[in-house]
Design a protein around this motif. Structure first.
Motif, PDB file in Angstrom:
ATOM      1  N   UNK A 269       0.821  -1.219   0.000  1.00  0.00           N
ATOM      2  CA  UNK A 269       0.000   0.000   0.000  1.00  0.00           C
ATOM      3  C   UNK A 269       0.849   1.261   0.000  1.00  0.00           C
ATOM      4  N   UNK A 270       1.930   1.271   0.803  1.00  0.00           N
ATOM      5  CA  UNK A 270       2.711   2.501   0.979  1.00  0.00           C
ATOM      6  C   UNK A 270       4.079   2.461   0.297  1.00  0.00           C
ATOM      7  N   UNK A 271       4.476   1.269  -0.195  1.00  0.00           N
ATOM      8  CA  UNK A 271       5.747   1.174  -0.905  1.00  0.00           C
ATOM      9  C   UNK A 271       6.962   1.212  -0.006  1.00  0.00           C
ATOM     10  N   UNK A 272       6.760   1.075   1.321  1.00  0.00           N
ATOM     11  CA  UNK A 272       7.904   1.011   2.235  1.00  0.00           C
ATOM     12  C   UNK A 272       7.613  -0.029   3.308  1.00  0.00           C
ATOM     13  N   UNK A 273       8.512  -0.152   4.267  1.00  0.00           N
ATOM     14  CA  UNK A 273       8.324  -1.128   5.347  1.00  0.00           C
ATOM     15  C   UNK A 273       8.921  -0.574   6.624  1.00  0.00           C
ATOM     16  N   UNK A 274       8.438  -1.109   7.742  1.00  0.00           N
ATOM     17  CA  UNK A 274       8.860  -0.590   9.044  1.00  0.00           C
ATOM     18  C   UNK A 274       8.879  -1.712  10.068  1.00  0.00           C
ATOM     19  N   UNK A 275       9.428  -1.395  11.257  1.00  0.00           N
ATOM     20  CA  UNK A 275       9.466  -2.394  12.346  1.00  0.00           C
ATOM     21  C   UNK A 275       8.068  -2.770  12.795  1.00  0.00           C
ATOM     22  N   UNK A 276       7.164  -1.784  12.828  1.00  0.00           N
ATOM     23  CA  UNK A 276       5.800  -2.044  13.304  1.00  0.00           C
ATOM     24  C   UNK A 276       4.794  -1.424  12.331  1.00  0.00           C
ATOM     25  N   UNK A 277       3.694  -2.124  12.114  1.00  0.00           N
ATOM     26  CA  UNK A 277       2.629  -1.586  11.264  1.00  0.00           C
ATOM     27  C   UNK A 277       1.286  -1.864  11.917  1.00  0.00           C
TER      28      UNK A 277
END
Length: 493
Positions: free
Chosen positions: A339-347
């Motif tokens: 959806x956002x084209x990135x990634x993170x430790x927490x969603x």
């Protein structure tokens, strides 16, 4: 001229009808084993359709739909394998029927997941892989897809072989294997992995020791007393209070993260208050229930029946609140990245993703759960309501102790460790009593050592199978995940 069949024609017709009915019976016999997989497959298809309908982006991402299907598959396997640890002891102790256990577990697992399941989940499963080591969002998506598929396959395989394994550790192994395949060994946080490996040993030993300790207390204070009923009136309310306090603290600490963040000290204070209230309520109820009871162990089992059922339901609620993330964590990560084209430790976990996890666990339990419930409840060692109650108490208390010490533990390992702890304690206790009894007998009437060894109360074959499955869960899931990632990346990357 009449067209009615003649005598021989009636016989022929009867034979043909008989063949048709036999064919119908044969078809039913063949198709029966396919009903549960068919329903499971239909649920996975519905999950894919839900992803297509509720995913925000247009056009609909094929990757998200595929991930939803495999997320549903993982949830089904968690229901088939992990939930047995909560309900197995109650079923094995005959406090619950299999049908009753499945209904209660399905309701409380779903309630725990939907009401108290975390609204934010660690996508890299407790910091095992650093997001910075996976530079491209496409690579990250395939890594999470590989972790999801591999962990589901491993739990499915373990269920087929009748081994209760940790779904948390399966996801951990899947994430680690995909991370190594994507970014090399340096991407793994080996300190975290070392703590998780330590929990393989700590969880079952701690769970077993606490369960054995409570069984020893029940034997000393109630079962071996001259007036068992009077002793039960004193001690059963105390044990109910301990259970209520332990679960209140456990649920405050682990099951209410979505509503409010509670530290260990506050959780223990809540537990102490609920324990005191439970004692005040249960003492007169136990006194009334025990009136007119015979002074024997069968009467005691009746007193522990209802508390055991309540504890199994609470375990299921807490399990749903915590372990639904194992099914939907990687799926939530894929949805966020797509959806956002990135990634993170927490969603954040979208509601539709959480619903897939909650219903998948319930369907998996209903369709495939009885095999593992029977194994945990009756095939490791013989359980009665008192022994099963010790296992449930141990599960709640061990999680609290582990949280206080900062140790990552597995609810599967704790519960099964509690069953083994109860069984091994009974073996030790029976051996000690046999030796004392044998010493007072003439030599010709004493039980030989070989015969005492044959009368072991814990089935060693199950013990070895389960321990072996625990040891290889992380490496097996990691190898499968690494291979799946390499294939996906080569074909679609």
């Amino acid at each position: 001229m009449s067209n009615a069949p003649k005598g021989n024609q009636w016989k022929t017709l009867d034979k043909d009808l008989n063949r048709i009915s036999q064919m119908e019976y044969a078809t039913m016999a063949v198709s029966k084993p396919l009903v549960a997989p068919g329903i499971a497959l239909a649920f996975m298809v519905v999950a894919g359709i839900a992803a297509a309908l509720f995913f925000n982006e247009t056009p609909v991402s094929f990757v998200v739909v595929t991930a939803a299907v495999f997320g549903a598959y993982m949830a089904l396997n968690i229901g088939a394998n992990d939930v047995a640890n909560n309900m197995g002891p109650a079923v094995g102790a005959n406090a619950l029927t299999m049908g009753g256990a499945i209904v209660i577990a399905a309701l409380f697992e779903s309630a725990g997941a939907l009401l108290a399941g975390g609204d934010v989940v660690g996508t890299i499963s407790k910091g095992i892989i650093a997001p910075s080591s996976v530079a491209d969002s496409g690579v990250f998506i395939w890594a999470m897809m590989a972790a999801l598929i591999s962990s589901a396959l491993w739990v499915n395989l373990a269920t087929v072989f009748g081994a209760p394994v940790s779904t948390t550790h399966s996801v951990v192994g899947g994430v680690m294997g995909a991370g190594i395949a994507a970014a090399g060994l340096s991407a793994v946080n080996w300190t975290t992995m070392g703590a998780i490996a330590a929990s393989w040993v700590i969880s079952p030993i701690l769970g077993g020791a606490i369960a054995a300790g409570f069984l020893a207390l029940i034997k000393a204070k109630i079962i071996y007393q001259e007036d068992k009923i009077a002793a039960a009136r004193r001690w059963v309310p105390v044990l109910i209070a301990i259970m209520a306090g332990a679960f209140a603290a456990y649920l405050s600490l682990k099951g209410l993260k979505r509503i409010i963040k509670i530290d260990i000290g506050t959780a223990l204070l809540i537990g102490a208050g609920i324990a005191a209230l439970s004692y005040v309520i249960s003492a007169p109820l136990i006194a009334r229930q025990s009136e007119g009871m015979e002074n024997r162990n069968r009467s005691l089992k009746t007193l522990f029946g209802l508390p055991l059922i309540i504890s199994a339901a609470l375990l299921s609620f807490a399990h749903g609140a915590n372990d639904v993330a194992n099914a939907v964590g990687p799926l939530a990560a894929i949805v966020h990245a797509a959806e956002f084209g990135d990634f993170a430790d927490k969603v954040a976990i979208p509601t539709w993703v959480m619903v897939i996890g909650a219903f998948g666990i319930s369907f998996g339990l209903f369709l495939f759960g009885p095999k593992l419930i029977n194994m945990v409840g009756s095939q490791i060692t013989k359980l009665n309501p008192m022994r099963a109650y010790c296992v449930a108490l141990s599960a709640a208390i061990t999680v609290i102790v582990a949280s206080w010490l900062g140790l990552p533990v597995s609810s599967t390992h704790i519960a099964v460790g509690g069953v083994f702890g109860v069984g091994f304690f009974r073996e030790w206790h029976a051996e000690r009593r046999a030796r004392a009894h044998s010493a007072s007998r003439p030599p010709e009437l004493r039980i030989a050592k070989e015969e005492r060894r044959r009368r072991k109360l814990v089935r060693r074959s199950h013990f070895m199978t389960i321990v072996a499955a625990w040891v290889i869960t992380v490496p097996a899931a990691a190898v499968i995940s690494g291979l799946i990632f390499l294939i996906l990346n080569a074909l679609l990357g």
